[in-house]
Structures are given as C-alpha cells and as structure tokens.
Design a protein around this motif. Structure first.
Motif, mmCIF file in Angstrom:
data_model
loop_
_atom_site.group_PDB
_atom_site.id
_atom_site.type_symbol
_atom_site.label_atom_id
_atom_site.label_comp_id
_atom_site.label_asym_id
_atom_site.label_seq_id
_atom_site.Cartn_x
_atom_site.Cartn_y
_atom_site.Cartn_z
ATOM 1 N N GLN A 13 56.673 40.335 -25.996
ATOM 2 C CA GLN A 13 57.257 40.774 -27.253
ATOM 3 C C GLN A 13 58.672 40.233 -27.417
ATOM 4 O OE1 GLN A 13 57.001 45.063 -27.378
ATOM 5 N NE2 GLN A 13 54.860 45.016 -28.014
ATOM 6 N N PRO A 14 59.130 40.092 -28.652
ATOM 7 C CA PRO A 14 60.517 39.683 -28.859
ATOM 8 C C PRO A 14 61.473 40.589 -28.096
ATOM 9 C CG PRO A 14 59.336 39.617 -30.919
ATOM 10 C CD PRO A 14 58.405 40.252 -29.921
ATOM 11 N N GLY A 15 62.465 39.977 -27.481
ATOM 12 C CA GLY A 15 63.401 40.703 -26.650
ATOM 13 C C GLY A 15 62.990 40.822 -25.205
ATOM 14 N N GLY A 16 61.773 40.445 -24.902
ATOM 15 C CA GLY A 16 61.277 40.520 -23.544
ATOM 16 C C GLY A 16 61.699 39.335 -22.704
ATOM 17 N N SER A 17 61.206 39.323 -21.478
ATOM 18 C CA SER A 17 61.583 38.297 -20.517
ATOM 19 C C SER A 17 60.362 37.724 -19.812
ATOM 20 C CB SER A 17 62.528 38.874 -19.454
ATOM 21 O OG SER A 17 63.740 39.337 -20.026
ATOM 22 N N LEU A 18 60.486 36.485 -19.417
ATOM 23 C CA LEU A 18 59.503 35.821 -18.585
ATOM 24 C C LEU A 18 60.234 34.932 -17.596
ATOM 25 C CD1 LEU A 18 56.731 34.616 -21.085
ATOM 26 C CD2 LEU A 18 56.466 36.366 -19.313
ATOM 27 N N ARG A 19 59.600 34.702 -16.473
ATOM 28 C CA ARG A 19 60.131 33.797 -15.468
ATOM 29 C C ARG A 19 59.088 32.726 -15.183
ATOM 30 N NH1 ARG A 19 64.057 33.814 -11.242
ATOM 31 N NH2 ARG A 19 63.367 32.816 -9.293
ATOM 32 N N LEU A 20 59.410 31.499 -15.512
ATOM 33 C CA LEU A 20 58.525 30.380 -15.260
ATOM 34 C C LEU A 20 58.860 29.750 -13.915
ATOM 35 C CD1 LEU A 20 58.517 28.581 -18.728
ATOM 36 C CD2 LEU A 20 57.132 30.514 -17.954
ATOM 37 N N SER A 21 57.831 29.286 -13.244
ATOM 38 C CA SER A 21 58.002 28.590 -11.982
ATOM 39 C C SER A 21 57.371 27.214 -12.069
ATOM 40 C CB SER A 21 57.360 29.367 -10.827
ATOM 41 O OG SER A 21 57.971 30.628 -10.654
ATOM 42 N N MET A 82 63.797 33.432 -18.568
ATOM 43 C CA MET A 82 63.936 33.508 -20.007
ATOM 44 C C MET A 82 64.105 34.967 -20.406
ATOM 45 S SD MET A 82 61.085 30.716 -21.221
ATOM 46 C CE MET A 82 59.718 31.739 -20.661
ATOM 47 N N ASN A 83 65.265 35.291 -20.947
ATOM 48 C CA ASN A 83 65.569 36.638 -21.393
ATOM 49 C C ASN A 83 65.766 36.664 -22.900
ATOM 50 O OD1 ASN A 83 65.617 37.574 -18.688
ATOM 51 N ND2 ASN A 83 67.788 37.033 -18.492
ATOM 52 N N ASN A 84 65.646 37.849 -23.462
ATOM 53 C CA ASN A 84 65.823 38.034 -24.904
ATOM 54 C C ASN A 84 65.018 37.009 -25.695
ATOM 55 O OD1 ASN A 84 66.810 39.182 -27.267
ATOM 56 N ND2 ASN A 84 68.690 37.948 -27.256
ATOM 57 N N LEU A 85 63.756 36.921 -25.383
ATOM 58 C CA LEU A 85 62.904 35.925 -26.014
ATOM 59 C C LEU A 85 62.729 36.187 -27.498
ATOM 60 C CD1 LEU A 85 60.381 35.568 -23.124
ATOM 61 C CD2 LEU A 85 61.566 33.645 -24.206
ATOM 62 N N THR A 111 52.725 25.287 -19.410
ATOM 63 C CA THR A 111 52.315 26.681 -19.426
ATOM 64 C C THR A 111 52.705 27.286 -20.771
ATOM 65 O OG1 THR A 111 52.433 28.802 -18.239
ATOM 66 C CG2 THR A 111 54.453 27.487 -18.313
ATOM 67 N N GLN A 112 51.800 28.030 -21.364
ATOM 68 C CA GLN A 112 52.002 28.566 -22.703
ATOM 69 C C GLN A 112 52.873 29.808 -22.662
ATOM 70 O OE1 GLN A 112 50.740 27.480 -25.884
ATOM 71 N NE2 GLN A 112 52.227 29.020 -26.584
ATOM 72 N N VAL A 113 53.877 29.826 -23.511
ATOM 73 C CA VAL A 113 54.704 31.003 -23.729
ATOM 74 C C VAL A 113 54.562 31.409 -25.188
ATOM 75 C CG1 VAL A 113 57.053 31.920 -23.808
ATOM 76 C CG2 VAL A 113 56.346 30.453 -21.906
ATOM 77 N N THR A 114 54.140 32.633 -25.416
ATOM 78 C CA THR A 114 53.980 33.147 -26.767
ATOM 79 C C THR A 114 54.816 34.402 -26.920
ATOM 80 O OG1 THR A 114 51.721 32.282 -26.892
ATOM 81 C CG2 THR A 114 52.359 33.958 -28.500
ATOM 82 N N VAL A 115 55.703 34.391 -27.899
ATOM 83 C CA VAL A 115 56.573 35.525 -28.182
ATOM 84 C C VAL A 115 56.158 36.086 -29.534
ATOM 85 C CG1 VAL A 115 58.930 36.357 -28.370
ATOM 86 C CG2 VAL A 115 58.408 34.401 -26.890
ATOM 87 N N SER A 116 55.600 37.255 -29.524
ATOM 88 C CA SER A 116 55.050 37.823 -30.746
ATOM 89 C C SER A 116 55.024 39.338 -30.657
ATOM 90 C CB SER A 116 53.636 37.302 -30.987
ATOM 91 O OG SER A 116 53.051 37.908 -32.132
ATOM 92 N N SER A 117 55.266 39.973 -31.780
ATOM 93 C CA SER A 117 55.165 41.414 -31.872
ATOM 94 C C SER A 117 53.855 41.848 -32.503
ATOM 95 C CB SER A 117 56.329 41.977 -32.686
ATOM 96 O OG SER A 117 56.344 41.440 -33.996
#
Length: 117
Positions: A13-21, A82-85, A111-117
């Motif tokens: 979700q928007p505002g969330g975080s992910l860590r890619l490796s 990745m913070n505050n996506l 790798t797919q990153v999807t930021v969606s509410s």
C-alpha cells in the motif's frame, strides 16, 4: 562475469515499505558498480540508485530520502530499502552490475513492485 537474481518485490500500500535483494554469483562482485533500475509500463527504464565498490551512493531525485541502496560484499548481495512507497514507484525493478572496463552491464531478471491502495 556475474549473474544477478532479484527478489523481494510484491504488492504494498502507499506509504508502505519493501526491501529488494539482488544476489550475485560469479567472480569479483566487490569490484562492480551496482545499480537498481526500474521500468514502468510504457516508460523507459530509469536509474533508481547506484552504489560503487567503495560504498558511494547516488539516487534519482524521485526516490531520494525514501530509498536506500546498500551492499554486503561478504554476501555478494545488494539491497534496495524502499520506504514511503508511492503509486508512481510501481514498476519492474532490475538489478545491474558494471565492472570497470565493461562495455555494458549485466542485468537481473527483474522483480515486480506494485504500490496500490
């Protein structure tokens, strides 16, 4: 030659975080300039962040202050925290490696990153 495999993407979700490796295999990982790129549908691939063998970092203006690139040479791995996506961060994220003297970088599969509410 180095081979790269990205992981850690997903839906957030928007505002969330992910860590890619990005896990590297092959020789001389510590000598490579490493970067994260992304490509959204209908858009050109763009540089997100890069880190030198010495740990110097650069970021795209769009992610500065939100994303952090790092590397662990002992693990042959580069990370993208990745913070505050934001929705506009949605893209396929690619890891790349470039060694001095090389004509072109080596790319991971993405790798797919999807930021969606």
């Amino acid at each position: 030659q180095v081979q790269l495999v990205e992981s850690g993407g997903g839906l957030v979700q928007p505002g969330g975080s992910l860590r890619l490796s990005c896990a590297a295999s092959g020789s001389s990982f510590s000598l490579y300039l490493m970067g994260w790129y992304r490509q959204a549908p209908g858009k050109q691939r763009e540089l997100v962040a890069r880190i030198t063998s010495g740990g110097s970092r650069n970021y795209a203006d769009s992610v500065k202050g939100r994303f952090t690139i790092s590397r662990d040479n002992a693990k042959d791995t580069v990370y993208l925290q990745m913070n505050n996506l934001k929705p506009e961060d949605t893209a396929v994220y690619y890891c790349a490696a470039l060694r001095g003297g090389s004509a072109s970088p080596t790319w991971g599969q993405g790798t797919q990153v999807t930021v969606s509410s």
